[in-house]
Design an enzyme around this catalytic site. Structure first.
Site, PDB file in Angstrom:
ATOM      1  N   ALA A 175      12.606  -2.629  -1.747  1.00 30.68           N
ATOM      2  CA  ALA A 175      12.759  -2.886  -0.320  1.00 30.68           C
ATOM      3  C   ALA A 175      13.488  -4.192  -0.040  1.00 30.68           C
ATOM      4  CB  ALA A 175      11.378  -2.889   0.347  1.00 30.68           C
TER       5      ALA A 175
ATOM      6  N   GLU B  92       1.017   4.116  -9.637  1.00 33.12           N
ATOM      7  CA  GLU B  92       0.112   3.960  -8.493  1.00 33.12           C
ATOM      8  C   GLU B  92      -0.595   5.270  -8.153  1.00 33.12           C
ATOM      9  OE1 GLU B  92       2.398   0.227  -6.287  1.00 33.12           O
ATOM     10  OE2 GLU B  92       3.018   2.282  -5.852  1.00 33.12           O
TER      11      GLU B  92
END
Length: 428
Positions: free
Chosen positions: A316, A169
């Site tokens: 997460a 990213e």
């Protein structure tokens, strides 16, 4: 009830304990909850830090059963059922517990090469993101000032170590900055000459994803001008470059800006808990827990998220579901109900963005790339972002950055670049 950490595991445990007949104390080293999946967008100038880090007290306001305390848990006495908290005022405080949920997350691992950190900062918190943002935009400014061609080339070379989601990213965002968003804004530096080099010792990018998605991600990165170097091991990092080694031999890459995204390990608190309870840890220092996420022999201590040794990915959703599970188990005990079923993770898949309009989504048997993967990424991340105001402002910033060329968060300060080094020197 004591919860350690305000990340996904700690926050979702605190939320799930609403209505429980218990006094809940949440201890956190920061005043905010960090939405880590979007941290790279703070580092690349798309979002402000406030949009990915809402205040804990704001999120959990109105809870009379909840006490939020700022501090760092440095030790756990499992026999006495207390945690030792180091506070910002320099004092240590002891906090007792009946049940304990430890969700302190992970820290970056330099695999024993801690001296790399000075020249290749990682991306794990807001301070890291602000430092990297300043380093990246400062590099463009220095390239514009530099008259020596070799020195300018070093300023326009960015090395990212680690081809997981963070490295991919960040590589994509720096490529977009240099080749699209900032194009034409510098009179003396030709940003089209910028080199973005992504390095990893593994044989493909995004190794946790389906191989077909890894191939798509690498193809898109290459199309954007990112030089992807796999099966390449970093052996040294200094102020002006990186030493790498491959099967063919060694090489030095001259670069002033380096970013570490190669690995994580459990925080030192895991070692303290292991010492107090006598449990084992894995090679990364994570605590081996039972099927119900408790420490063997200590059913009142839960360890969730990145600190727990398991075969689950460090994402997460694992922390969220683990935090909820631990909280529900505590509530069942308080209500006098029998223990529930062992923790079972529901895998909702992995996602990573490469560039605007291009992402990969690995959703079990379903694999999406390109604009469809990007739209899925957009919707899901916006859904899980905490706070209505944050959702609105984030969507506005995305509109400006993805449909146009603007980067609204381009502030770069010398203080942000040097603060970490200065603090480390003070600690010594």
């Amino acid at each position: 009830m004591v919860i350690v950490g305000s990340g996904f595991g700690g926050l979702f445990a605190a939320k799930a304990l609403r209505g429980a007949k218990a006094d809940v104390t949440l201890i956190s080293g920061t005043t905010y909850h960090l939405f880590e999946p979007l941290l790279y967008q703070v580092a690349s100038g798309i979002l402000s830090e406030g949009e990915v880090a809402p205040p804990i007290r704001e999120i959990l306001k109105g809870r009379r059963d909840l006490d939020v305390r700022l501090g760092w848990v440095t030790d756990v006495d499992a026999k006495a059922k207390t945690v030792l908290v180091s506070s910002p005022d320099g004092r240590d405080r002891t906090v007792p517990y009946d049940s304990l949920i430890v969700a302190a997350g992970a820290q970056n691992s330099y695999f024993g090469n801690e001296h790399f950190a000075e020249h290749a900062p990682s991306l794990k918190n807001i301070d890291d993101a602000l430092e990297l943002r300043s380093r990246i935009f400062h590099a463009f400014e220095m390239a514009d000032l530099e008259e020596d061609a070799e020195a300018r080339r070093r300023w326009l070379t960015f090395v990212l170590i680690g081809a997981g989601p963070t490295g991919v990213e960040m590589a994509g965002q720096i490529a977009e900055l240099a080749h699209r968003a900032l194009r034409g804004q510098y009179r003396h530096a030709d940003l089209s000459q910028a080199q973005i080099i992504l390095i990893d010792a593994v044989d493909r990018v995004l190794p946790a994803f389906d191989p077909s998605l890894s191939a798509k991600a690498r193809k898109q990165l290459t199309k954007m001008g990112v030089d992807v170097r796999l099966n390449t091991r970093v052996v040294d990092v200094d102020a002006t470059g990186v030493e790498v080694k491959t099967a063919e031999g060694g090489e030095r890459i001259e670069a002033n800006t380096k970013i570490w995204a190669a690995g994580v390990a459990a925080p030192t608190l895991a070692t303290r808990i292991a010492a107090s309870t006598g449990v084992e840890t894995d090679r990364a220092g994570r605590i081996r827990v039972g099927p119900d996420l408790t420490v063997p022999g200590y059913p009142e201590i839960f360890v969730v998220g990145d600190m727990a040794a398991s075969d689950l990915p460090g994402v997460a959703q694992v922390a969220m579901q683990g935090g909820r599970y631990a909280a529900k188990t505590v509530k069942r005990r308080l209500a006098g109900k029998p223990e529930g079923k062992p923790f079972k993770y529901f895998d909702k898949g992995n996602m990573a963005t490469i560039s605007r309009f291009h992402a990969v989504a690995d959703l079990g048997k379903l694999h999406f790339g390109g604009i469809l993967g990007w739209l899925l990424w957009l919707v899901i991340h916006l859904f899980y972002l905490i706070g209505f105001k944050n959702k609105v402002t984030t969507l506005m910033h995305w509109t400006v950055s993805f449909l146009g060329r603007g980067r609204s968060e381009r502030i770069s300060t010398v203080q942000q670049i040097n603060a970490r080094t200065a603090l480390n020197r003070l600690d010594r």
